[in-house]
Scaffold this active site. Sequence first.
Site, PDB file in Angstrom:
ATOM      1  CB  SER A 185      -0.898   0.020   1.230  1.00 24.55           C
ATOM      2  OG  SER A 185      -1.678  -1.138   1.297  1.00 24.55           O
TER       3      SER A 185
HETATM    4  N1  SAH Z   1      -0.469  -5.543   3.721  1.00 21.83           N
HETATM    5  C1  SAH Z   1       0.283  -5.770   2.512  1.00 21.83           C
HETATM    6  C2  SAH Z   1      -0.468  -5.334   1.263  1.00 21.83           C
HETATM    7  C3  SAH Z   1      -1.380  -6.396   0.844  1.00 21.83           C
HETATM    8  S1  SAH Z   1      -2.135  -6.351  -0.713  1.00 21.83           S
HETATM    9  C4  SAH Z   1       1.651  -5.130   2.572  1.00 21.83           C
HETATM   10  O1  SAH Z   1       1.971  -4.450   3.554  1.00 21.83           O
HETATM   11  O2  SAH Z   1       2.424  -5.333   1.628  1.00 21.83           O
HETATM   12  C5  SAH Z   1      -3.461  -7.471  -0.298  1.00 21.83           C
HETATM   13  C6  SAH Z   1      -3.034  -8.893  -0.052  1.00 21.83           C
HETATM   14  O3  SAH Z   1      -4.175  -9.624   0.364  1.00 21.83           O
HETATM   15  C7  SAH Z   1      -2.502  -9.591  -1.283  1.00 21.83           C
HETATM   16  O4  SAH Z   1      -1.231 -10.094  -1.027  1.00 21.83           O
HETATM   17  C8  SAH Z   1      -3.511 -10.724  -1.512  1.00 21.83           C
HETATM   18  O5  SAH Z   1      -2.918 -11.896  -2.031  1.00 21.83           O
HETATM   19  C9  SAH Z   1      -4.056 -10.940  -0.118  1.00 21.83           C
HETATM   20  N2  SAH Z   1      -5.363 -11.600  -0.062  1.00 21.83           N
HETATM   21  C10 SAH Z   1      -6.392 -11.508  -0.947  1.00 21.83           C
HETATM   22  N3  SAH Z   1      -7.433 -12.276  -0.551  1.00 21.83           N
HETATM   23  C11 SAH Z   1      -7.060 -12.864   0.621  1.00 21.83           C
HETATM   24  C12 SAH Z   1      -7.693 -13.773   1.509  1.00 21.83           C
HETATM   25  N4  SAH Z   1      -8.921 -14.270   1.285  1.00 21.83           N
HETATM   26  N5  SAH Z   1      -7.013 -14.170   2.616  1.00 21.83           N
HETATM   27  C13 SAH Z   1      -5.749 -13.710   2.857  1.00 21.83           C
HETATM   28  N6  SAH Z   1      -5.099 -12.851   2.039  1.00 21.83           N
HETATM   29  C14 SAH Z   1      -5.742 -12.434   0.938  1.00 21.83           C
END
Ligand code: SAH
Length: 243
Positions: A93
């Site tokens: 993000s």
């Molecule tokens: N917090 C992260 C940004 C994440 S982007 C950082 O600091 O880099 C959102 C993430 O959520 C992605 O990696 C995606 O694969 C994950 N995601 C999507 N659906 C999900 C689910 N059902 N359970 C767990 N993770 C999930």
Amino acid sequence: MNGLMKHRPHNPSRLASCAILAISVSTLLVADDPITLQRERMVTDQIESRGVRNQDVLQVMRSTPRHLFIPTNLRSMAYEDHPVPIGHGATISQPYIVAFMTELLAPAKKHRILEIGTGSGYQAAILGQLAAEVYTIEIVPELASSAARTLRDLGYSNITVRQGDGFKGWPERAPFDGIILTAAPPEVPSALISQLAENGRLVAPIGSTWMQELIVIEKKGDGTISRRSVCPVKFVPMRQADK
Ligand code: SAH
């Protein structure tokens, strides 16, 4: 000679050059390498200027090496004012959003926190420095293992990464004082609300693939739930696990 200088009329060009000297000396004191300087600027120009005031949050944003959570070929963008792709359709993000959501979650040193959507592990690293324990779930196996490796190599020892489906939360470790979602579901998953501790807080983007609201849910001491909308946001949608 100091005494004489005091009585001279001010010389504007001398004042200007003194100011420039003062700025460059303070920059040298604050940042002795370009990456530290980029991080200082990120906090001042992108985060403080938009109203984040929590000093603990600002401090960890200043000291956490965000570039080490980003694939090598995109590291030059690490401190820019936007999200950066980290592969598998995920993004780390925008720095401001990480800081703002952390401030809304208000982690404290005794708190146990759950994050859904580990991605790069950066948000977890920020939370790990402000809370007692962080549990973070990532659905993409490659991202879960690379984030776990990054966090381990950087010495964040109070963060546990699990590959799995965030919709179910982490019942074995519940209740959580704070829950943060960094992928957007259409509605707040009920399992996550039930895993929130009394007086706990949940921060999440909620909505469709294209339009979401950042919301804050609080569970009161008597178990009642309050919900408020904060602002529109854009996150990757939360994926349903393959059945
Ligand atoms: N917090 C992260 C940004 C994440 S982007 C950082 O600091 O880099 C959102 C993430 O959520 C992605 O990696 C995606 O694969 C994950 N995601 C999507 N659906 C999900 C689910 N059902 N359970 C767990 N993770 C999930």
